[in-house]
Design a protein around this motif. Sequence first.
Motif, mmCIF file in Angstrom:
data_model
loop_
_atom_site.group_PDB
_atom_site.id
_atom_site.type_symbol
_atom_site.label_atom_id
_atom_site.label_comp_id
_atom_site.label_asym_id
_atom_site.label_seq_id
_atom_site.Cartn_x
_atom_site.Cartn_y
_atom_site.Cartn_z
ATOM 1 N N PHE A 7 0.817 -1.219 0.000
ATOM 2 C CA PHE A 7 0.000 0.000 0.000
ATOM 3 C C PHE A 7 0.850 1.268 0.000
ATOM 4 O O PHE A 7 0.309 2.373 0.011
ATOM 5 C CB PHE A 7 -0.943 0.011 1.200
ATOM 6 N N GLN A 15 -5.426 3.836 0.695
ATOM 7 C CA GLN A 15 -4.782 3.613 1.981
ATOM 8 C C GLN A 15 -5.781 3.716 3.135
ATOM 9 O O GLN A 15 -5.752 2.902 4.072
ATOM 10 C CB GLN A 15 -3.647 4.624 2.188
ATOM 11 N N ASP A 162 0.704 7.519 4.344
ATOM 12 C CA ASP A 162 1.765 6.911 3.536
ATOM 13 C C ASP A 162 2.997 6.565 4.358
ATOM 14 O O ASP A 162 3.659 5.557 4.084
ATOM 15 C CB ASP A 162 2.147 7.816 2.369
ATOM 16 N N PHE A 165 2.194 3.168 5.925
ATOM 17 C CA PHE A 165 2.179 2.078 4.954
ATOM 18 C C PHE A 165 3.530 1.904 4.257
ATOM 19 O O PHE A 165 3.792 0.847 3.686
ATOM 20 C CB PHE A 165 1.076 2.287 3.933
#
Length: 206
Positions: A7, A15, A162, A165
């Motif tokens: 992801f 996400q 982000d 992930f």
Amino acid sequence: MSDHLRFAGADAEVQRQALIDIIADDPLLMRLLQGMVELELPDPLVGSGAIYNVVWNVLTGRERHRGIKDADLVYFDPHDLSYDAEDQVIRRAEAQFAGNAIPVEVRNQARVHLWFPKKFGLAYPELTCSADMLLYFATRTHAVAARIENGKIVVFAPFGLDDMFSFRLTPNPALANRATHERKAARAMQLWPELQFEPWPDPIGD
């Protein structure tokens, strides 16, 4: 790309949905979220390690709750900033989550500015809601929380998802809290060696 990074760099909504799916599939997290609803606390959130540690464990194929020390449960009540009022909520939460596999830590975010400087030696701003706390975490990656609204899981992540992930520990210099960023990163990287550490930025002019 390694599978645990599947992801990383994905669309923000992808996400967000991936996180919601991981939370919804975890009985412990759902018990915490439902329990906060049942406690009827103002502006409740379940946040921090109880969420991002589960994500890292799921994506790396480890036991879901490995490495989680406690679950941060917060609310926002500016009408009574006494410790006695907060302690009553703490005791209610202890009863609500008795027998939980992971201990809970409950805090009224409306009064953090009263005790944080004494405990950590840093000034702390007076918050306006529970989600404001996420803006001041020493590591941006950790700034994620959730709650149930109208039966649905809602995610709060002011810096996006982000970093989480991408297994990237990114500092947040909103407060001069370098030591916390480095200390928590050192522990995390022992548990999840996939993590990448981003150092605290040097002061401008150095």
